[in-house]
Design a protein around this motif. Structure first.
Motif, mmCIF file in Angstrom:
data_model
loop_
_atom_site.group_PDB
_atom_site.id
_atom_site.type_symbol
_atom_site.label_atom_id
_atom_site.label_comp_id
_atom_site.label_asym_id
_atom_site.label_seq_id
_atom_site.Cartn_x
_atom_site.Cartn_y
_atom_site.Cartn_z
ATOM 1 N N ILE A 147 0.823 -1.216 0.000
ATOM 2 C CA ILE A 147 0.000 0.000 0.000
ATOM 3 C C ILE A 147 0.858 1.268 0.000
ATOM 4 N N GLY A 148 2.152 1.116 -0.251
ATOM 5 C CA GLY A 148 3.040 2.268 -0.251
ATOM 6 C C GLY A 148 3.030 3.012 -1.578
ATOM 7 N N GLU A 149 4.130 3.712 -1.831
ATOM 8 C CA GLU A 149 4.226 4.558 -3.011
ATOM 9 C C GLU A 149 4.275 3.750 -4.305
ATOM 10 N N THR A 150 4.892 2.576 -4.266
ATOM 11 C CA THR A 150 5.103 1.802 -5.492
ATOM 12 C C THR A 150 3.791 1.438 -6.163
ATOM 13 N N SER A 151 2.806 1.030 -5.399
ATOM 14 C CA SER A 151 1.529 0.622 -5.990
ATOM 15 C C SER A 151 0.825 1.806 -6.642
ATOM 16 N N LYS A 152 0.936 2.978 -6.062
ATOM 17 C CA LYS A 152 0.271 4.161 -6.627
ATOM 18 C C LYS A 152 0.973 4.612 -7.905
ATOM 19 N N ILE A 153 2.293 4.582 -7.913
ATOM 20 C CA ILE A 153 3.028 4.930 -9.127
ATOM 21 C C ILE A 153 2.734 3.906 -10.225
ATOM 22 N N ALA A 154 2.625 2.641 -9.844
ATOM 23 C CA ALA A 154 2.370 1.581 -10.827
ATOM 24 C C ALA A 154 0.997 1.738 -11.465
ATOM 25 N N ILE A 155 -0.021 2.115 -10.684
ATOM 26 C CA ILE A 155 -1.358 2.261 -11.255
ATOM 27 C C ILE A 155 -1.416 3.462 -12.186
ATOM 28 N N VAL A 156 -0.679 4.533 -11.858
ATOM 29 C CA VAL A 156 -0.609 5.688 -12.757
ATOM 30 C C VAL A 156 0.118 5.309 -14.041
ATOM 31 N N LEU A 157 1.206 4.565 -13.918
ATOM 32 C CA LEU A 157 1.942 4.090 -15.095
ATOM 33 C C LEU A 157 1.035 3.270 -16.006
ATOM 34 N N LEU A 219 -6.543 11.708 -12.432
ATOM 35 C CA LEU A 219 -7.817 11.081 -12.084
ATOM 36 C C LEU A 219 -7.617 9.729 -11.400
ATOM 37 N N VAL A 220 -6.749 8.898 -11.972
ATOM 38 C CA VAL A 220 -6.525 7.565 -11.404
ATOM 39 C C VAL A 220 -5.828 7.677 -10.054
ATOM 40 N N LEU A 221 -4.887 8.610 -9.946
ATOM 41 C CA LEU A 221 -4.167 8.752 -8.688
ATOM 42 C C LEU A 221 -5.098 9.197 -7.565
ATOM 43 N N ILE A 222 -6.009 10.125 -7.863
ATOM 44 C CA ILE A 222 -6.940 10.592 -6.835
ATOM 45 C C ILE A 222 -7.744 9.413 -6.283
#
Length: 279
Positions: A147-157, A219-222
């Motif tokens: 649930i850290g930064e990596t998953s959020k960056i990956a979903i934006v990617l 949008l996805v990051l929010i």
């Protein structure tokens, strides 16, 4: 033959057509002023409606506060530094994912469009993933990356990758054949052909995907930040809603909108810079 947009022809047009003709005949500077003025009027009307309807209780002011109250909440967030804390977290995540999408999707899209074996190998796999909604995979990314930064960056990617990839493929594939023939006649190497002819011709189409991805990155990051985050605009919106801080929630939404507009403006400016060769 007289131009239909000349003064002599204008009386034969209806008022709306005559007004449009006058705008087209005016100088570029005046057209920009007219366009900006009309857009500003539209925003002022929206602001007035937002301010007045809750005060007249046409909308419940508890759930939709007047715009002035939301702007006061936004200013408090700016004064305390709270907004910058969440804004910087969102920008770092979205910027990282968007940047990774750029450096991977454009080369891969070029290779798919330029080389038939690469296209035949990758098309079935890409078709499977590009038809999968990014947010549907959010639980998968959280399970794999935490649930850290990596998953959020990956979903934006993931969300940004396919618009850029598909626009790159379309842009490279649709380059005018006559231009490629001219490059062969001039004896240009494949690298020179791509650098001087193919890429400049494909830039407008590529930037269409880039601008779509710029909006998708926010949008996805929010949405991702509303789950398992301790900072970010999405977290701020969700936290404010859960604690019934309604003006603060709208303030965070306004901040998100402003960020999206600024990103789009920056991408449009960059696109124009890359297309200075066009009329």
């Amino acid at each position: 033959m007289p131009d239909l947009l000349t003064e002599k022809a204008t009386p034969g047009l209806n008022p709306r057509q005559a007004e449009a003709a006058q705008v087209r005949q005016s100088s570029p500077g005046r057209r920009r002023v007219i366009t900006f003025s009309r857009g500003l009027v539209g925003l002022l009307v929206l602001a007035a409606v937002w301010e007045i309807t809750p005060r007249l209780e046409l909308l419940n002011p508890i759930f939709v506060p007047p715009l002035s109250e939301d702007l006061k909440a936004l200013w408090r967030l700016i004064e305390t530094g709270e907004l910058w804390k969440h804004l910087s977290a969102s920008l770092i995540r979205s910027g990282a994912g968007f940047g990774l999408a750029l450096v991977t999707a454009i080369p891969l899209g070029t290779a798919i469009a330029w080389y038939t074996p690469v296209r035949e190998l990758t098309t079935p796999v890409l078709e499977v993933f590009r038809n999968t909604a990014a947010l549907a995979l959010l639980p998968v990314f959280m399970l794999v990356f935490g649930i850290g930064e990596t998953s959020k960056i990956a979903i934006v990617l993931f969300a940004c990758f396919f618009p850029i990839l598909l626009s790159t493929i379309g842009g490279v594939q649709n380059v005018d054949v006559q231009l490629l023939r001219a490059a062969r006649v001039l004896g240009l190497s494949p690298i020179e052909t791509f650098r001087k002819i193919v890429f400049p011709a494909a830039v407008p189409t590529i930037f269409t995907g880039i601008r779509i991805s710029g909006a998708a990155a926010i949008l996805v990051l929010i949405a991702a930040e509303m789950i398992g985050a301790t900072a970010g605009l999405g977290y701020l919106i969700n936290y404010s809603n859960n604690n019934f801080l309604i003006p603060q929630m709208y303030a965070a939404i306004i901040a998100t909108t402003v960020v999206g507009l600024l990103i789009n403006f920056a991408l449009v400016t960059l696109e124009r810079r890359f297309q200075r060769w066009r009329a």
